[in-house]
Design a protein around this motif. Structure first.
Motif, PDB file in Angstrom:
ATOM      1  N   MET A 139       0.913  -1.051  -0.046  1.00  8.11           N
ATOM      2  CA  MET A 139       0.043   0.048   0.071  1.00  8.11           C
ATOM      3  C   MET A 139       0.780   1.198   0.000  1.00  8.11           C
ATOM      4  N   THR A 140       2.001   1.264   1.017  1.00  3.83           N
ATOM      5  CA  THR A 140       2.659   2.449   1.022  1.00  3.83           C
ATOM      6  C   THR A 140       3.789   2.375  -0.104  1.00  3.83           C
ATOM      7  N   ASN A 141       4.219   3.239  -0.689  1.00  2.67           N
ATOM      8  CA  ASN A 141       5.231   3.295  -1.527  1.00  2.67           C
ATOM      9  C   ASN A 141       6.312   3.968  -0.955  1.00  2.67           C
ATOM     10  N   HIS A 142       7.519   3.392  -1.116  1.00  2.43           N
ATOM     11  CA  HIS A 142       8.656   3.737  -0.536  1.00  2.43           C
ATOM     12  C   HIS A 142       9.458   4.168  -1.669  1.00  2.43           C
ATOM     13  N   PRO A 143       9.773   5.533  -1.720  1.00  2.00           N
ATOM     14  CA  PRO A 143      10.347   6.015  -3.014  1.00  2.00           C
ATOM     15  C   PRO A 143      11.992   5.654  -2.971  1.00  2.00           C
ATOM     16  N   ASN A 144      12.492   5.547  -1.888  1.00  2.00           N
ATOM     17  CA  ASN A 144      14.165   5.060  -1.966  1.00  2.00           C
ATOM     18  C   ASN A 144      14.557   4.377  -0.961  1.00  2.00           C
ATOM     19  N   GLY A 145      13.500   3.679  -0.106  1.00  2.53           N
ATOM     20  CA  GLY A 145      13.938   2.711   0.803  1.00  2.53           C
ATOM     21  C   GLY A 145      15.161   3.254   1.778  1.00  2.53           C
ATOM     22  N   LYS A 146      15.359   4.400   1.811  1.00  2.00           N
ATOM     23  CA  LYS A 146      16.595   4.604   2.625  1.00  2.00           C
ATOM     24  C   LYS A 146      16.173   4.714   4.107  1.00  2.00           C
ATOM     25  N   THR A 147      16.841   4.210   4.955  1.00  2.00           N
ATOM     26  CA  THR A 147      16.350   4.240   6.411  1.00  2.00           C
ATOM     27  C   THR A 147      17.464   5.134   7.375  1.00  2.00           C
ATOM     28  N   GLU A 148      18.242   5.423   6.629  1.00  2.00           N
ATOM     29  CA  GLU A 148      19.371   6.073   7.618  1.00  2.00           C
ATOM     30  C   GLU A 148      18.797   7.362   7.998  1.00  2.00           C
ATOM     31  N   GLY A 149      19.064   8.001   9.196  1.00  2.00           N
ATOM     32  CA  GLY A 149      18.792   9.501   9.261  1.00  2.00           C
ATOM     33  C   GLY A 149      17.308   9.273   9.890  1.00  2.00           C
ATOM     34  N   MET A 150      16.674   8.230   9.893  1.00  2.00           N
ATOM     35  CA  MET A 150      15.388   8.088  10.724  1.00  2.00           C
ATOM     36  C   MET A 150      15.552   7.670  12.276  1.00  2.00           C
TER      37      MET A 150
END
Lengths: 501, 564, 119, 502
Positions: free
Chosen positions: C1-12
């Protein structure tokens, strides 16, 4: 000092002040000082009289008999005392304010201004104290004439035209209608005295009562009942202190005061109520209230807007009289006080805005609230009072007018008063709201909820202007809490004829 | 005046002092102390009426403390505290003062024992609250504020008219139960109805709440409407009309909320819908229903504040509250997201959350009294609540399509305020007796029965399933930037159009009439001038001959008279 | 359902990183089936206890669930219909309504400019 | 000696100025003749005051000229009414004389001034004689004396403006026509009754009853006097005569001549024909009432559009005469009181205003309103006097004009004549307009460049201000004038009601 002497003194001080002011015309500081001192002295004497009146005294002085049976007589009753207190009390603040304004705006011919001003106050007090219709009429005319030079003060073609309208309407109505009404009353009753319960009952064919009332109602042009209201906006060419004291307090209140006085002491509230003669006036006043409010909405000139607001508010008082019951008289008289306090503040604010920022149009005020916060806070308070919201004085007078309408069974009038409140909100509160909160013209705030930009120094009007504004604004609040005393006092206005001992 | 009664006074005095307190931190602490102090004034006070005196033959009572006003006093104080905490960062004196005055007026009105005092504070809430909208300082906020103010003051003046008539009818201004039978009570009812956002009178709410400042909306959501609910509960319990009004209120906002893009407006619709539950409770009027109303108001203030806070925090960071512009924020603001979900579950009445223990009282009461269709409407509305507040708000803000906002988590004080509120929501849901203990009537109700829990979960989860299906099939309406017409169209479009039409007509007539009249007057003056002006026949000095002619004429006239 | 445009998780934030697993479409589908399963379980639960209803209608098994599903869908479809009638451009009422102003604000990206525009 | 003077006061009233006139002519130089004439005017004023005091007390004073008993001899008969008018006339003369010195000096060559003052005294004699005499033909004689001298006085304005000559000529023709009508009327009365003594005439007319001849006599007298008092539309001589005559003359005749004519009308109508004379009543209502109302409006409207101050005031006078005639037309006690009070009030007011106009003429050289812009600053006292007088003209309270208006409106309301009351008020609004034009120009408009205007000399200001003071004093305390007027009205009504009672 006896009460009678105090009465004469109260009239004499402003009269003498005119001469002193004229004599010291070349030294502005002394001249302005005299007008302030005179105003304070007058107020002190008036307060002294108020005390006596509240203690039950009814001083009376007869000056001269002009024609057999026609005397110039001053006698004080509660209603007149109220008006005198308001007029003389607010004279003090205006006297102080005038100094700041007239100097700040670099007005010319200030001596003439102060002379006429003091004279107008003397006339207003004389109206308040007048013991019969004849005396009242005389000083009514004196007031018109003494304020004419004030209206024409600027001597520009617009000022002259405005003054011409002013004089024309006030003179026309007073001579054409009021004088006829006065003489008619005289030939009907053989007396002119203001008597509790009225003098007309039994002396006039009830069929004619509405006509006589019409002569009075239209004759008292100062009450600005439509369609004879044009003079009030026209008078706005005057310097602002004039608009403040005279066209918010003394002159217009002299008109509605006369209206109340005629209703109470010439017709008699009971008589009016029984004959239903004032029914038409109720509707006319209601129409004036609404139409003037709507016109006020369309005015961009600040003073013109306030002027139409005054027209509308004055009709509240006329309405109180026309409803012909005790609550109406109380509500009307109360409104004299409440509206005076509120409207004088508004006008003085308008003047302060002119002096400090040279702005006269509502549409130019955006963002000005941050430069002149005190002025606009005062403006807000006064507006709320005029609208009739608690906790400001105006709420109470509206309360009693509503009670009066309820007593008279006029549901529609209640509706009119409510609608008028909303219109007042629209045309009055929008002014400070824009001044404080609208982004300055031409630039949109870049974001929602922008924090108040740190005020870069206030640019308020001179202190002489600012202090009176704050005082009267505070007065609007004080009046709300001091209502109990005022109400008790107003109950002492005699409504019923005195029973023979 | 006699001894000071109302806690409103604490707020008023504080409002006078606050602008002059420096430095800012001290001022914030003072602000937070105010609700606490206000609460202390009535915390341990025995029930009774205080601050009574005689004003112009009217018996005024500033503070009536009884079970009903106590609960509302408590929750209002709590809401004020939380709102002020949430607004810790605000340095705008206008908002601070307005918040204090607004909360104070709300409390004053709740404790008012007579109608005049009620009116005073009623108008007080109107005036104070508008500043929270204007404080946003944009053109749109100004216009919205004006509309809001007119509505609110309108409610006040109608109330005033009602009070006046009521006073004239009964000779008393005591504020107690009334019947809808005279113009007086109808006017009072209508005044309450405007503040309570009855259908067709509701648009000020959706108009104003999204327009206020971020913190202002949180404050606004707590007081005005709940005050109206309180007033209805006090004045018109058991009025049947209210049941139908309430049922309508629960239903229609659901549809508007579903297609609304501005999340704060979604919440405003949701608020409207929640009020409907309370109004139904008042209308039913049984002790159970009234308890439900009060409890629901209590819980509602908390979770609605929580939702507004979380959306506000998002807006604070991203600058927008539009669903179409948001999404994927859980990555940046996970704590906010959690609090938002707590709020969403509370409002959707999941078991163990506060909405569950309060809404069920009202539903049970409606079922108890046999109002089947009302009950049905409430159930449908509950589904609706889940739709717009339970799912739409968190989903489109924090999940859904990632709009690419990479922002910081909300500031600490906001998180703190949200955390406390969230804790309260859960706390009340887990320990319902805390709330039940202070309700006006004795509570004989157990929310956590198997039937209730299971059926409620069924309702909610199946609805959630429907959502999931619709999203996966793409049938769920997309979030599109737009405004949606509502009843406010009548006074924002129709009325101005009509008025300008009338104005055009009047102006035309006026111009026409005045042109004719002025023309007449001009020609009259010209005529007079022609006759009387310096060159006119009447001013000319005629030759002697014509003078003699006049003599002859006059003589002749008189002589004719002599001969007849 | 949710699109994840770049899949980056760093900085979160850590909490967000924990949740970011749900972003993957596969996990989303799993979640959906989990929900379906729970629903069916709840529907079946109706047979396991004695229901205390006010109205006869309530006695029907899983009536609440079915009702919730239908009502939800109905709300959505009705709302979609409603939108056809009531939808207008954002500056419909006046050029500077709050709705258009929000947008301007959003465009300015306060975090990026480092300003603190909101009170 | 004193005793003789006291008993012969009525004769002296006329004889003193009459004898003084030729003496004045013989004195030659301007100042001497002026001083003498002033002295004489003071003396006549003193006489008329003492006569008024005597008449105010009680019975009318009857004085037989040369000891011949009436109806054959000439009788001077003084009651409150004519004592009042005498006082007005001589009082105004006594004020105008001091005023005249500077004014006349600027308008008339010094060698002619002696003749001017002679003519002035003769005019005064004539007016006093008309007022005091109780003999109908004697009225005509004195009327001619005053008229002829007035023609000369008006013509003496020719040194300032040549048009004074045509004005005087027109006036002469009109005045002569009027006098002729008047004498024809008296002749008819004589035909019927064979007497010329007024009191005697009254009795005999009443005995004789109504007849066509009597009506004719009435009509001729009415028209004749109407011309003299500038009754609309027979006023055409007046504006020019007033505006071109020397200022002092204008002040004097505007304040007195028409008033005396009104007095004559009153005397003939009520003493000779009687209050209850039916034909008279119908004439008054059908002719005089409309004429008076039209006068009030038409003349006021003309005044509004005038540019010349003196001319404006002249038209205003015509309107004001309309008020007096209106009071008469009511034919009630209050109406008569209104007329008589207004007689006095207007004399005072208009006298003051014309004096002010004279001051303007002296300082500014012209009396055109446009040249008076900003004059309030240069000539504060003069302008203030104008304002005060103007207020009285409008009829604002605390001025005499108000008193008149009060009685007029009251009279109309007593009769229930509504519209008339409103018309009276309406016409005073027209007065507001024409007065205010001047006030606004004087105070609120900038003075024209390079014009130097000095305040008028004291000798002119003081008389003007005395009149202004009077107009305010009797506006504040009108008991003297109203009581006198009321008594005069009483005597007029009282005497006639007895006559027509059978």
């Amino acid at each position: 000092m006896t009460d009678a002497n105090a009465l004469l003194l109260a009239l004499a001080i402003p009269t003498i002040a005119t001469f002193l002011i004229a004599a010291s015309g070349s030294r502005p500081n002394i001249r302005d000082g005299i007008s302030v001192v005179a105003s304070i002295a007058t107020f002190a004497v008036v307060l002294r009289l108020l005390e006596s009146i509240m203690a039950g005294a009814r001083p009376s002085v007869t000056l001269v008999e002009v024609m057999p049976g026609l005397v110039i007589n001053f006698s004080i009753e509660p209603l007149g005392m109220l008006f005198a207190t308001v007029a003389s009390g607010l004279w003090i603040v205006t006297a102080i304010y005038s100094i700041g304004y007239m100097r700040g705006a670099h007005e010319k011919k200030q001596t003439r201004f102060y002379i006429c001003f003091a004279l107008a106050i003397a006339a207003a007090l004389a109206i308040a104290f007048s013991g019969n219709l004849f005396t009242l009429f005389i000083f009514y005319e004196v007031l018109t004439l003494s304020t004419y030079p004030l209206v024409a003060h600027k001597e520009t073609p617009e000022a002259r035209a405005g003054a011409r309208v002013y004089l024309g309407i006030l003179m026309t109505t007073s001579i054409l209608f009021l004088l006829v009404a006065v003489i008619w009353t005289w030939s009907l009753t053989g007396t002119m005295e203001f008597r509790a319960g009225g003098i007309l009952e039994g002396n006039i064919d009830p069929v004619f009562v509405p006509f006589l009332l019409a002569l009075f109602a239209f004759g008292i042009g100062k009450a600005a009942l439509m369609p004879f209201h044009r003079w009030l906006p026209a008078a706005m060419v005057a310097p602002t202190p004039v608009s403040a004291l005279l066209h918010a307090v003394a002159v217009v209140k002299a008109g509605v005061f006369t209206m109340l006085k005629v209703g109470t002491y010439i017709f008699g509230v009971g008589f009016l109520g029984r004959t239903g003669a004032s029914e038409w006036l109720v509707w006319l006043a209601a129409a004036t209230i609404l139409i003037a409010s709507i016109v006020a909405l369309t005015k961009d000139d600040l003073k013109a807007r306030l002027a139409y607001s005054t027209v509308s508010q004055l009709s509240y008082i006329t309405l109180g009289m026309a409803l012909a019951n005790q609550m109406g008289i109380i509500g009307g008289s109360m409104h004299i006080v409440m509206h005076a306090m509120g409207k004088i503040t508004l006008f003085m604010c308008a003047g302060a805005i002119y002096v400090a920022a040279h702005k006269t149009k509502v549409s130019e005020l955006d963002g000005l609230g941050r430069k002149m916060p005190l002025t606009f806070i005062a403006f807000t308070i006064a507006s709320l009072s005029i609208i009739g919201l608690p906790p400001f004085g105006g709420a109470w007078s509206k309360w009693y007018l509503l009670l009066s309408a309820a007593d008279a069974g006029q549901l529609v009038i209640i509706g009119v008063l409510m609608l008028s409140s909303l219109l007042n909100v629209a045309y009055l509160l929008s002014i400070p709201a824009r001044a404080f909160f609208a982004p300055p013209r031409g630039q949109m705030a870049h974001s929602l909820g922008a924090a108040a930009s740190p005020s870069k120094g206030w640019e308020e009007a001179p202190l002489f202007c600012l202090v009176p504004i704050c005082l009267t604004a505070l007065g609007c609040i004080v009046l709300f809490f001091a209502i109990g005393g005022i109400y008790e006092y107003l109950l002492s206005i005699p409504i019923l004829p005195e029973t023979a001992p | 005046m006699p001894e000071i009664g109302t806690p409103a006074l604490v707020y008023m005095v504080a409002a006078l002092i606050v602008p002059f307190v420096r430095p800012a931190t001290l001022r914030q602490i003072l602000l937070l102390a105010v609700p606490v102090l206000g609460l202390l004034t009535f915390w341990q006070l025995p029930y009774g009426t205080y601050g009574t005196f005689n004003l112009m033959n009217m018996h005024v009572g500033l503070m009536r403390l009884d079970a009903l006003s106590y609960v509302f006093g408590l929750i209002f104080s709590l809401a004020a505290f939380l709102a002020l905490l949430y607004a810790w960062h605000v340095r705008d004196t206008v908002q601070q003062v307005a918040t204090l005055l607004y909360a104070g007026a709300g409390l004053g009105a709740v404790f008012a024992a007579d109608l005049v005092t009620l009116f005073v504070f009623w108008e007080g809430t109107a005036i104070a609250s508008v500043f929270l909208i204007w404080a946003r300082r944009t053109e749109g906020a100004y216009a919205t504020g004006m509309r809001y103010l007119i509505m609110q003051v309108g409610s006040g003046v109608i109330l005033l008219a009602g009070i006046v008539l009521f006073y004239r009818e009964t000779g008393s201004i005591a504020f107690s139960r009334m019947d809808l039978e005279s113009p007086a009570t109808w006017a009072i009812f209508l005044a309450f109805g405007i503040k309570c956002a009855f259908p067709l009178l509701h648009n000020w709410l959706q108009d104003a709440y999204p327009a206020a400042t971020i913190t202002g909306t949180v404050t606004l959501s707590a007081f005005t409407t709940k005050l109206a609910v309180y007033a209805l509960a006090r004045g018109f319990p058991g009025t049947e009309l209210l049941i139908y009004i309430g049922a309508t209120m629960t239903l229609f906002p659901v549809f508007f909320a579903a297609v609304e893009n501005n999340l704060r407006r979604v919440l405003a619709y949701s608020l409207n819908n929640q009020l409907g539950f309370m109004v139904v409770g008042v209308g039913i009027g049984t002790p159970l229903a009234l308890n439900g109303t009060v409890a629901h108001a209590f819980c509602h203030i908390l979770y609605k504040a929580l939702l507004f806070m979380s959306v506000g925090a998002v807006m604070y960071r991203t600058g927008t509250s539009k669903a179409s512009e948001l999404g994927g924020l859980y990555k940046s603001m996970p704590l906010t997201m959690i609090f938002c979900v707590v709020g969403a579950m509370s409002i959707s009445a999941f078991p163990l959350f506060s909405g569950f223990i309060s809404k069920s009282l009202i539903l049970s009461a409606s079922a108890d009294t046999g109002h089947f269709f009302v009950w049905l409407a409430l159930v449908v509305a509950s589904v609706g609540v889940l739709e717009h507040s339970g799912i739409k708000i968190p989903y489109f803000t924090f999940f859904a399509h990632d709009a690419g906002h990479r922002v910081k988590e909300a500031p600490f004080h906001m998180l703190l305020a949200m955390g406390i509120t969230a804790a309260l929501c859960i706390g009340l849901g887990v320990f319902p007796s805390l709330l039940y203990g202070i309700l006006p009537y004795a509570v004989d109700y157990t929310p956590y029965t198997v039937t209730h829990v299971v059926t409620q979960l069924q309702l909610l989860l199946f609805a959630g399933l429907a959502f999931a299906v619709l999203i996966r099939t793409g049938l769920y309406p997309a979030e599109i930037r737009s405004v949606n017409l509502d009843f406010d169209w009548t006074y924002r479009r129709l009325l101005p159009a009509a008025l300008s039409g009338v104005a055009y007509l009047v102006q035309g007539t006026w111009r026409f009439a005045s042109r004719i009249v002025m023309g007449r007057v001009d020609s009259l003056i010209a005529g007079v001038y022609r006759a009387h002006g310096p060159q006119g026949p009447l001013a000319r000095t005629w030759p002697t001959g014509s003078m003699v002619l006049w003599i002859a004429v006059l003589l002749g006239m008189t002589l004719v008279l002599a001969y007849i | 359902m949710t699109n994840h445009p770049n899949g980056k998780t760093e900085g979160m934030p850590p909490l967000a990183r924990l949740l970011s697993g749900f972003d993957k479409p596969r996990n989303v589908t799993r979640l959906f089936y989990l929900l379906l399963a729970v629903c069916i379980a709840l529907g079946l639960a109706d047979f396991l206890y004695h229901k205390h209803g006010y109205f006869a209608v309530e006695e029907f098994p899983a009536i609440y669930g079915l009702f919730g599903f239908v009502a939800y869908a109905a709300v959505i479809f009705l709302a979609k219909g409603l939108r056809l009638i009531i939808r207008r451009p954002e500056d419909y009422y006046e050029p500077f309504a709050i709705d258009t102003e929000d947008e301007r604000a959003a465009g300015s990206d306060p975090e990026a400019t480092g300003g603190k525009p909101h009170a | 000696m004193l005793d003789i003077i006291v008993t012969n006061l009525p004769a002296l009233q006329v004889v003193v100025p009459l004898v003084a006139a030729p003496v004045c002519a013989m004195l030659g130089r301007g100042d001497r003749s002026w001083a003498f004439a002033t002295l004489v005017s003071f003396l006549t004023f003193a006489i008329s005051v003492s006569l008024f005091v005597a008449a105010y007390g009680g019975e009318p004073i009857s004085y037989e000229m040369g000891g011949w008993a009436p109806p054959i001899g000439i009788e001077y008969r003084i009651d409150v009414l004519n004592a009042f008018v005498l006082m007005i006339v001589s009082g105004i003369a006594a004020l105008v004389m001091p005023y005249a010195r500077r004014s006349v000096a600027s308008e008339i060559p010094a060698e002619r001034q002696a003749f001017f003052y002679t003519a002035f005294l003769l005019c005064l004699t004539g007016l006093l004689g008309v007022t005091i005499t109780g003999d109908a033909f004697n009225v005509f004689v004195f009327l001619e004396i005053s008229s002829l001298s007035t023609y000369a006085l008006v013509a003496s304005g020719a040194w300032r403006n040549k048009r004074a000559l045509t004005a005087a000529y027109n006036y002469l023709i009109m005045g002569t026509v009027g006098a002729t009508f008047f004498v024809i009327g008296i002749g008819m009365l004589y035909m019927i009754t064979g007497t010329l003594n007024m009191a005697d005439l009254a009795v005999r007319i009443a005995e004789h009853g109504d007849s066509r001849t009597l009506r004719m006599g009435f009509v001729f007298i009415f028209i004749g006097i109407g011309l003299k008092l500038a009754m609309f539309p027979l006023h055409l001589w007046l504006p020019n005569a007033y505006s071109f005559a020397p200022s002092a003359v204008t002040s004097f005749i505007a304040a007195t001549a028409t008033k005396v004519a009104v007095y004559v009308l009153l005397r003939f109508m009520f003493t000779v024909f009687g209050f209850d004379y039916a034909f008279q009543a119908s004439t008054l209502e059908n002719v005089l009432l409309p004429v008076a109302i039209v006068a009030m409006f038409a003349a006021s409207l003309v005044a509004i559009f005038q540019d010349d101050l003196k001319r404006m005031l002249a038209y205003s006078s015509i309107a004001q005469i309309g008020y007096m005639l209106l009071g008469l037309a009511f034919l009630t006690h209050t109406g008569l009181v209104a007329t008589i009070v207004h007689l006095f009030n207007h004399a005072v007011t208009k006298g003051a205003l014309f004096m002010v106009a004279g001051c303007f003429v002296l300082s500014a050289g012209t009396s055109s309103i446009s040249s008076l812009r900003g004059v309030g600053r240069d000539m504060p006292w003069t302008t203030a006097a104008f304002v005060a007088g103007g207020l009285s003209l409008i009829g604002l309270p605390l001025t005499v004009g108000f008193i008149s208006k009060w009685y007029l409106v009251q009279a109309s309301l007593e009769l229930g004549w509504w519209p008339v009351a409103l018309l009276i008020m309406g016409s005073s609004l027209l007065a507001v307009i024409y007065v205010w034009r001047v006030v606004e120009a004087a105070y609120l408009q900038p003075a024209p460049e390079g014009v130097i205007r000095r305040e008028a000399p004291l000798s002119m200001l003081v008389p003007a201000w005395i009149l202004v003071g009077l107009s305010i004093w009797f506006g504040i305390d009108a008991s003297l004038t109203t009581t006198a007027a009321s008594r005069a009205a009483d005597t007029l009504i009282g005497s006639s009601q007895i006559l027509w009672q059978e």
